[in-house]
Design a protein around this motif. Structure first.
Motif, PDB file in Angstrom:
ATOM      1  N   VAL A 192      -1.696  15.744   2.844  1.00  0.00           N
ATOM      2  CA  VAL A 192      -1.298  16.855   1.983  1.00  0.00           C
ATOM      3  C   VAL A 192      -1.894  18.147   2.542  1.00  0.00           C
ATOM      4  O   VAL A 192      -3.098  18.226   2.782  1.00  0.00           O
ATOM      5  CB  VAL A 192      -1.775  16.614   0.542  1.00  0.00           C
ATOM      6  CG1 VAL A 192      -1.491  17.827  -0.330  1.00  0.00           C
ATOM      7  CG2 VAL A 192      -1.116  15.365  -0.027  1.00  0.00           C
TER       8      VAL A 192
ATOM      9  N   ALA B 130       0.937  19.332 -10.764  1.00  0.00           N
ATOM     10  CA  ALA B 130       0.726  19.877  -9.432  1.00  0.00           C
ATOM     11  C   ALA B 130       1.901  19.497  -8.528  1.00  0.00           C
ATOM     12  O   ALA B 130       2.400  18.385  -8.578  1.00  0.00           O
ATOM     13  CB  ALA B 130      -0.565  19.328  -8.847  1.00  0.00           C
ATOM     14  N   VAL B 131       2.363  20.452  -7.718  1.00  0.00           N
ATOM     15  CA  VAL B 131       3.466  20.198  -6.789  1.00  0.00           C
ATOM     16  C   VAL B 131       2.935  20.296  -5.366  1.00  0.00           C
ATOM     17  O   VAL B 131       2.347  21.314  -4.985  1.00  0.00           O
ATOM     18  CB  VAL B 131       4.597  21.248  -6.943  1.00  0.00           C
ATOM     19  CG1 VAL B 131       5.818  20.827  -6.113  1.00  0.00           C
ATOM     20  CG2 VAL B 131       4.964  21.444  -8.394  1.00  0.00           C
ATOM     21  N   ILE B 132       3.165  19.260  -4.604  1.00  0.00           N
ATOM     22  CA  ILE B 132       2.824  19.298  -3.185  1.00  0.00           C
ATOM     23  C   ILE B 132       3.976  20.003  -2.468  1.00  0.00           C
ATOM     24  O   ILE B 132       5.119  19.564  -2.551  1.00  0.00           O
ATOM     25  CB  ILE B 132       2.626  17.873  -2.636  1.00  0.00           C
ATOM     26  CG1 ILE B 132       1.477  17.191  -3.380  1.00  0.00           C
ATOM     27  CG2 ILE B 132       2.377  17.897  -1.134  1.00  0.00           C
ATOM     28  CD1 ILE B 132       1.449  15.686  -3.223  1.00  0.00           C
ATOM     29  N   THR B 133       3.664  21.111  -1.792  1.00  0.00           N
ATOM     30  CA  THR B 133       4.736  21.891  -1.159  1.00  0.00           C
ATOM     31  C   THR B 133       4.745  21.760   0.365  1.00  0.00           C
ATOM     32  O   THR B 133       5.684  22.204   1.017  1.00  0.00           O
ATOM     33  CB  THR B 133       4.605  23.390  -1.520  1.00  0.00           C
ATOM     34  OG1 THR B 133       3.294  23.827  -1.124  1.00  0.00           O
ATOM     35  CG2 THR B 133       4.783  23.607  -3.008  1.00  0.00           C
ATOM     36  N   GLU B 134       3.688  21.187   0.922  1.00  0.00           N
ATOM     37  CA  GLU B 134       3.697  20.897   2.354  1.00  0.00           C
ATOM     38  C   GLU B 134       2.838  19.664   2.622  1.00  0.00           C
ATOM     39  O   GLU B 134       1.659  19.626   2.258  1.00  0.00           O
ATOM     40  CB  GLU B 134       3.162  22.084   3.172  1.00  0.00           C
ATOM     41  CG  GLU B 134       3.265  21.834   4.676  1.00  0.00           C
ATOM     42  CD  GLU B 134       2.611  22.937   5.518  1.00  0.00           C
ATOM     43  OE1 GLU B 134       2.157  23.941   4.951  1.00  0.00           O
ATOM     44  OE2 GLU B 134       2.544  22.741   6.743  1.00  0.00           O
ATOM     45  N   ALA B 135       3.443  18.694   3.266  1.00  0.00           N
ATOM     46  CA  ALA B 135       2.724  17.451   3.573  1.00  0.00           C
ATOM     47  C   ALA B 135       3.438  16.756   4.717  1.00  0.00           C
ATOM     48  O   ALA B 135       4.592  17.075   5.032  1.00  0.00           O
ATOM     49  CB  ALA B 135       2.673  16.556   2.338  1.00  0.00           C
ATOM     50  N   TYR B 136       2.725  15.830   5.363  1.00  0.00           N
ATOM     51  CA  TYR B 136       3.280  15.132   6.520  1.00  0.00           C
ATOM     52  C   TYR B 136       3.005  13.637   6.427  1.00  0.00           C
ATOM     53  O   TYR B 136       1.954  13.227   5.933  1.00  0.00           O
ATOM     54  CB  TYR B 136       2.667  15.696   7.813  1.00  0.00           C
ATOM     55  CG  TYR B 136       2.974  17.155   7.990  1.00  0.00           C
ATOM     56  CD1 TYR B 136       4.142  17.558   8.620  1.00  0.00           C
ATOM     57  CD2 TYR B 136       2.124  18.126   7.470  1.00  0.00           C
ATOM     58  CE1 TYR B 136       4.456  18.905   8.746  1.00  0.00           C
ATOM     59  CE2 TYR B 136       2.420  19.478   7.583  1.00  0.00           C
ATOM     60  CZ  TYR B 136       3.586  19.853   8.225  1.00  0.00           C
ATOM     61  OH  TYR B 136       3.905  21.182   8.325  1.00  0.00           O
ATOM     62  N   PHE B 137       3.948  12.851   6.904  1.00  0.00           N
ATOM     63  CA  PHE B 137       3.737  11.409   7.003  1.00  0.00           C
ATOM     64  C   PHE B 137       2.715  11.134   8.098  1.00  0.00           C
ATOM     65  O   PHE B 137       2.786  11.713   9.176  1.00  0.00           O
ATOM     66  CB  PHE B 137       5.049  10.694   7.336  1.00  0.00           C
ATOM     67  CG  PHE B 137       6.071  10.804   6.242  1.00  0.00           C
ATOM     68  CD1 PHE B 137       5.937  10.064   5.078  1.00  0.00           C
ATOM     69  CD2 PHE B 137       7.150  11.660   6.368  1.00  0.00           C
ATOM     70  CE1 PHE B 137       6.877  10.172   4.057  1.00  0.00           C
ATOM     71  CE2 PHE B 137       8.094  11.782   5.355  1.00  0.00           C
ATOM     72  CZ  PHE B 137       7.952  11.037   4.196  1.00  0.00           C
TER      73      PHE B 137
ATOM     74  N   ILE C 184      -0.013   9.859   3.446  1.00  0.00           N
ATOM     75  CA  ILE C 184       0.554  11.202   3.564  1.00  0.00           C
ATOM     76  C   ILE C 184      -0.574  12.209   3.632  1.00  0.00           C
ATOM     77  O   ILE C 184      -1.537  12.132   2.864  1.00  0.00           O
ATOM     78  CB  ILE C 184       1.487  11.492   2.360  1.00  0.00           C
ATOM     79  CG1 ILE C 184       2.776  10.680   2.510  1.00  0.00           C
ATOM     80  CG2 ILE C 184       1.796  12.982   2.227  1.00  0.00           C
ATOM     81  CD1 ILE C 184       3.692  10.746   1.306  1.00  0.00           C
TER      82      ILE C 184
ATOM     83  N   THR D  20      -3.269   0.448   8.943  1.00  0.00           N
ATOM     84  CA  THR D  20      -3.387  -0.965   8.581  1.00  0.00           C
ATOM     85  C   THR D  20      -1.977  -1.532   8.402  1.00  0.00           C
ATOM     86  O   THR D  20      -1.037  -1.057   9.019  1.00  0.00           O
ATOM     87  CB  THR D  20      -4.237  -1.146   7.311  1.00  0.00           C
ATOM     88  OG1 THR D  20      -3.567  -0.544   6.206  1.00  0.00           O
ATOM     89  CG2 THR D  20      -5.619  -0.516   7.459  1.00  0.00           C
TER      90      THR D  20
ATOM     91  N   LYS E 287       0.842  -1.198   0.000  1.00  0.00           N
ATOM     92  CA  LYS E 287       0.000   0.000   0.000  1.00  0.00           C
ATOM     93  C   LYS E 287       0.874   1.243   0.000  1.00  0.00           C
ATOM     94  O   LYS E 287       1.945   1.251   0.608  1.00  0.00           O
ATOM     95  CB  LYS E 287      -0.876   0.017   1.254  1.00  0.00           C
ATOM     96  CG  LYS E 287      -1.961  -1.029   1.236  1.00  0.00           C
ATOM     97  CD  LYS E 287      -2.728  -0.996   2.544  1.00  0.00           C
ATOM     98  CE  LYS E 287      -3.144  -2.396   2.920  1.00  0.00           C
ATOM     99  NZ  LYS E 287      -3.561  -2.508   4.317  1.00  0.00           N
ATOM    100  N   PRO E 288       0.408   2.315  -0.642  1.00  0.00           N
ATOM    101  CA  PRO E 288       1.166   3.569  -0.573  1.00  0.00           C
ATOM    102  C   PRO E 288       1.275   4.051   0.880  1.00  0.00           C
ATOM    103  O   PRO E 288       0.409   3.766   1.703  1.00  0.00           O
ATOM    104  CB  PRO E 288       0.303   4.544  -1.386  1.00  0.00           C
ATOM    105  CG  PRO E 288      -0.557   3.695  -2.252  1.00  0.00           C
ATOM    106  CD  PRO E 288      -0.792   2.421  -1.474  1.00  0.00           C
TER     107      PRO E 288
ATOM    108  N   VAL F 180      -0.749  22.521  -1.963  1.00  0.00           N
ATOM    109  CA  VAL F 180      -0.435  22.099  -3.334  1.00  0.00           C
ATOM    110  C   VAL F 180      -0.368  23.333  -4.209  1.00  0.00           C
ATOM    111  O   VAL F 180      -1.220  24.225  -4.099  1.00  0.00           O
ATOM    112  CB  VAL F 180      -1.516  21.145  -3.892  1.00  0.00           C
ATOM    113  CG1 VAL F 180      -1.122  20.623  -5.274  1.00  0.00           C
ATOM    114  CG2 VAL F 180      -1.769  19.988  -2.947  1.00  0.00           C
TER     115      VAL F 180
END
Ligand SMILES: [Mg+2]
Ligand SMILES: [Mg+2]
Lengths: 183, 183
Positions: free
Chosen positions: A43, A54-61, A41, A66, A37-38, A46
């Motif tokens: 988001v 499209a560029v994601i410029t801020e995101a968190y793990f 994250i 599961t 599975k991916p 963007v």
């Protein structure tokens, strides 16, 4: 029991690489359809530059709710979590998140096939640990017991996989052995 | 056949929200364990600020190579793709990626249960379209035929779901009806 063929040993591949190779083998040989599975994250921001992606410029793990892998094998649902440890004598349970155990419990209740695939990296040994066995050791910890499963306990309650060339880690054959043990 | 109870109608929820609600109902009532897969994202840059969580500062959306949802129901593997259309008379096949069709074909070959869940948003109608039926219309397109499935074809080859309060979209009951039709 220790794997001794150095030509098929680590080669600097991660367990994830080894499993991706294995799953590709299963897929291209019509044995099973099992994917990682991916990573989840979240988001937050963007940007949409003109004429490009499209560029994601801020995101968190986010922490996964599961397991790592799931899919289908002969109509049966397969679901597992892969874990590596550098430890030589036991598998630390802190490697597993409580919500992953909860997920595996629910899968087991739905009669899915669920397990841990544990790699002892220093020993170069791999084990399929059925959830139903693992659960007992998890409960031992909850009840105040040890926070790990010893290697000898794992040897007793698991099927060991020998790493090979192709498929790299034939965990479906290990599951077949387990099912034969049950019958 | 058109749904007429406005109190349970759209409410501005997306199909994804509706399915997440449904899957939560299935999970908490021990009916099935089915989750949406995370959106695949390629992470390019991550910053690790002192004393706080890692921040992803550059990443890109990747196109999914499988379907949206999968899981287990009574030991059986369930796998589906959810699609909305604003169209009133047909479902455009350009909504589906070729690699998703390929994935569903492989799942079907492994005897997994795989289908499309199609929502006609303007009509407020929902259909479970089994892959095995969908495939014929996909092949019609490949062979130069129409690039959509008409609503009346969908009515013929699918099970319609009535949106309810809870579970919102009871697609597992629809699958039971389908299985009864086969037997
Ligand atoms: Mg893992
Ligand atoms: Mg979708």
């Amino acid at each position: 029991r220790k794997k001794t063929n150095p030509s098929f040993s680590n080669r600097g591949k991660t367990l994830e690489d080894e499993l991706n190779d294995t799953n590709e083998y299963y897929l291209s040989n019509n044995i099973a359809v099992i994917h990682k599975k991916p990573v989840p994250i979240q988001v937050v921001n963007v940007k949409y530059p003109a004429r490009s992606a499209a560029v994601i410029t801020e995101a968190y793990f986010r922490s996964p709710s599961t397991t790592d892998y799931n899919g289908v094998w002969n109509g049966k649902y397969i679901d597992f979590e892969a874990k590596e440890t550098k430890n030589r004598t036991s598998f630390p349970l802190q490697n597993i998140h409580e919500h992953q155990v909860e997920h595996m419990r629910k899968v087991s209740e739905q009669n899915g096939i669920t397990f841990l695939l544990v790699k002892f990296t220093v020993l170069d040994r791999y084990f399929v640990v059925p959830y139903e066995y693992f659960e007992k050791k998890w409960e031992r910890m909850i009840e105040g017991g040890r926070k790990s499963i010893t290697l000898s306990e794992i040897e007793e309650m698991s099927i060991e996989i020998e790493a090979r060339y192709n498929p790299r880690l034939d965990y479906l054959s290990a599951l077949k052995k387990l099912q034969n043990n049950f019958n």
